[in-house]
Structure formats: structure tokens, C-alpha cells
Enzyme design. Structure first.
Site, PDB file in Angstrom:
ATOM      1  N   GLU A   1       0.908  -1.312   0.175  1.00 53.41           N
ATOM      2  CA  GLU A   1       0.066  -0.159  -0.111  1.00 53.41           C
ATOM      3  C   GLU A   1       0.458   1.597   0.055  1.00 53.41           C
ATOM      4  OE1 GLU A   1      -2.597   0.517   3.596  1.00 53.41           O
ATOM      5  OE2 GLU A   1      -3.178   2.527   2.591  1.00 53.41           O
TER       6      GLU A   1
ATOM      7  N   LYS B   1      -2.900  -1.986  -2.869  1.00 58.16           N
ATOM      8  CA  LYS B   1      -3.892  -1.137  -2.128  1.00 58.16           C
ATOM      9  C   LYS B   1      -2.813   0.299  -2.669  1.00 58.16           C
ATOM     10  CE  LYS B   1      -6.351   0.201   1.620  1.00 58.16           C
ATOM     11  NZ  LYS B   1      -6.956  -0.401   2.686  1.00 58.16           N
TER      12      LYS B   1
HETATM   13  P1  13P Z   1      -8.757   4.301   4.591  1.00 61.52           P
HETATM   14  O1  13P Z   1     -10.050   3.785   3.893  1.00 61.52           O
HETATM   15  O2  13P Z   1     -10.120   5.086   6.002  1.00 61.52           O
HETATM   16  O3  13P Z   1      -7.809   5.282   4.338  1.00 61.52           O
HETATM   17  O4  13P Z   1      -8.194   3.670   5.179  1.00 61.52           O
HETATM   18  C1  13P Z   1      -7.728   2.478   3.939  1.00 61.52           C
HETATM   19  C2  13P Z   1      -6.232   2.494   4.943  1.00 61.52           C
HETATM   20  O5  13P Z   1      -6.339   1.085   5.308  1.00 61.52           O
HETATM   21  C3  13P Z   1      -5.060   2.877   5.133  1.00 61.52           C
HETATM   22  O6  13P Z   1      -4.144   2.233   5.292  1.00 61.52           O
END
Ligand code: 13P
Length: 341
Positions: A177, A219
């Protein structure tokens, strides 16, 4: 029962019409979400809150996996059932956030690096024994006048790649991510440029580290106008730029891309997801992995009281259903008129 293979975990997580619930808020983040509602953040309230989310009736029709925090994966729900076991019984794959948060990147004011590599191999083996089948690591990229720098992009990418390689070694599916923050007054053009540079660094590092792209999930955020930008791009432009950026920088071998919500309103996050998923021909599956955009209405209704559990669960079910339909490109704003019971 035979252990699922890493490929079958990927397939389950990316089941059609389903997405992920990110419920991996660290201690400071969950306290920040509870505070405006006057809910104290204690081990008990955090457990009760997550139990409300995970046991929401029929939410497993739209949720394939849940990202947990270290404290939660060790907790037991009412009746004494360990959280990962409860999720397995519901047909939801348990996952775990394994980074330990961000710190300033030395010599690069305003930029951050994510920590948590020390002892990670041992922690991954423990999480697997506790029932986790996938992992997540978040890198944060802020857009400023002179940032992100090449050094910050490459350093974060290398760390993400090491995390991904270690996860695959442990038989866990890494969710890689890199989050480009929405904060700032930058235009959507600038966001697209930074998202592209970020993805390019990340995939260069993943390939160098010999990460198996078929066994990971990306992600990331959508390509959006900065929160304070006076010109806010509409849904069609967000969808077009987001997909163009992914086509340029995400290899087709990657099985799926899941979105974070990153501070978008819950409805905007669903509308934009729907527009993106309506465009066919993408080589990867696309779905959601929302934290705030799934949880916010449920948390507001729950308010820390057992009396509100059913109402809060109805709100979570509603948002999960709207997003589940958005992934199929079948969401319509009419659905927001039917307020959850
Ligand atoms: P949000 O959808 O609140 O941005 O959180 C997702 C997430 O896993 C952030 O690391």
C-alpha cells in the site's frame, strides 16, 4: 481441511462483488475516531466496536477479508471465540497490518518512512499461526511543492518490497500500500503525476526483490484533486485518470488493485469506485479496501453503546452492499435514499 494456497487466498480476497474492510487502526488512530463521539479508547471498547463490525449480519456477502490490528488478532469475541476463528467461520479471510507506523525520513523534511522490518520474519510466522492469511504495509507519500523527492519514493518502495518478499516467504499474501495523500491544494494533474511516479518506483523495487506479482495485491488511492484545490475534478475525470495511471504503471500480472478511501466521504468513495468499475477491459480486478468510508456511518450510530449495535450493523451492511454493487458497476445514488433501519 487442506491449507489454502497463496493463489487461492488471492482469488478469495478478490471474489466478485466483494471487497475488504480495513479495521486495522492503530491505538492513536482508533482513539482519534472515537474521540469526537466521546467514546473512551480502552481494550474493551475497541474489542466491542470490532465485534459489532465483524458480526454484522450478512456483511460477509460483500466483505471477503478484514485487515486487523495486532491487538485485535489476539482478542476473543463474546463466547470466547478468537477473532481470526470467527472470521474464518464467516468465510472472511483475516489479514494483519504489519507495519508499525511512520517516522520522519532523515534529511528529508516533511517526508516519511514506514517502520516495522526489524523482527518481521518472526512476527509473520506468529501471525500466520494466529490465523492471518494476508498482510498489509502502508507507505505514505505527501504532495508538496518540492515533494515527494526521488529518495523518499525509492526508500519507501524498497521497504515495501522487502515486506512483500518476507510475506510471500511466510505463505501470506502481501497487500502493498503506497498511499499518496489527498491533503493539499494540488491539482488532479499533479496527483496523477505523483501516483504514476510512486507506482513506477514500487514496481521497480518489487521486481528487483523478486516478489511474485501474481501473489500480491496493490492497495492505493484514486487519482483525485487535492482536498483544498479550488477545482475539484468530477467523477468521470477521476475514473479516467485513475485507470490511465494504473494502465501505465501497474503490470497486468498483478491480480488485483484495492482502493483505500483516504478521507473521501463515504458516498464519494462509492460513486467513484462505481465509475471506475464500469469501465471494462482492465487487466486486474478492482475493488475496495475501505476503512473510514465503510465504518464512519456505523461508528456514528454505535456511539459506544450496546443498545445501538443493531442500528450500527445495519449502517455497515448498507455501505458494504453499496460498495459491493459499485465493484460490479451496478451502484446507483437511489440506493442512498433507502436509509438503513
Ligand atoms: P481509509 O479507507 O480510512 O483510508 O483506510 C484504509 C487503510 O487501510 C489505510 O491504511
Amino acid at each position: 481441511m487442506a491449507e489454502p494456497t497463496i493463489a487461492s487466498i488471492v482469488t478469495t480476497l478478490l471474489s466478485p462483488g466483494k471487497g475488504l474492510l480495513a479495521a486495522d487502526e492503530s491505538f492513536p488512530s482508533i482513539a482519534k475516531r472515537f474521540q469526537p463521539l466521546g467514546i473512551p479508547s480502552t481494550e474493551e471498547t475497541r474489542c466491542a466496536y470490532r465485534e459489532m463490525l465483524f458480526t454484522a449480519p450478512e456483511v460477509n456477502e460483500f466483505i471477503s477479508g478484514v485487515i486487523l490490528f495486532d491487538e485485535t488478532i489476539r482478542q476473543r469475541m463474546q463466547g470466547g471465540i478468537p477473532v481470526p476463528e470467527l472470521l474464518h467461520q464467516l468465510g472472511i479471510v483475516p489479514g494483519i497490518k504489519v507495519d508499525t507506523g511512520t517516522v520522519p525520513l532523515a534529511n528529508f523534511p516533511g517526508e516519511k518512512i514506514t517502520q516495522g522490518l526489524d523482527g518481521l520474519r518472526e512476527r509473520l510466522s506468529e501471525y500466520r499461526q494466529l490465523g492471518a492469511r494476508f498482510t498489509k504495509w502502508r507507505a505514505v507519500i505527501a504532495i508538496g511543492e518540492d515533494t515527494p523527492t526521488r529518495t523518499a519514493l525509492e526508500t519507501n518502495a524498497r521497504v515495501l518490497a522487502l515486506f512483500a518478499a518476507l510475506s510471500q516467504e511466510a505463505g501470506l499474501v502481501p497487500i502493498v500500500e503506497p498511499e499518496v495523500l489527498m491533503d493539499g491544494s494540488h491539482t488532479i494533474e499533479r496527483c496523477e503525476e505523483v501516483e504514476g511516479a510512486t507506482l513506477q518506483s514500487v514496481f521497480d523495487a518489487l521486481c528487483d526483490q523478486r516478489v511474485v506479482l501474481e501473489h500480491m495485491i496493490l492497495k492505493t488511492g484514486m487519482v483525485l484533486s487535492g482536498k483544498e484545490c479550488p477545482q475539484q475534478a468530477d467523477v468521470a475525470e477521476v475514473a479516467e485518470r485513475t485507470l490511465r495511471c494504473f494502465r501505465r504503471f501497474v503490470p497486468a500480472a498483478v491480480p488485483g488493485i484495492v482502493f483505500l478511501s483516504g478521507g473521501q466521504s463515504d458516498i464519494a468513495a462509492t460513486e467513484r469506485l462505481n465509475a471506475i468499475c464500469q469501465t471494462s477491459g482492465a487487466p486486474w480486478k478492482i475493488t475496495f479496501s475501505y476503512g473510514r468510508a465503510l465504518q464512519a456511518p456505523a461508528l456514528e450510530r454505535w456511539k459506544g453503546s450496546a443498545d445501538n449495535v443493531a442500528a450500527a450493523q445495519a449502517s455497515l451492511h448498507h455501505r458494504a452492499k453499496c460498495n459491493g454493487l459499485a465493484v460490479l458497476g451496478k451502484y446507483s445514488p437511489e440506493m442512498e435514499r433507502v436509509k438503513p433501519a
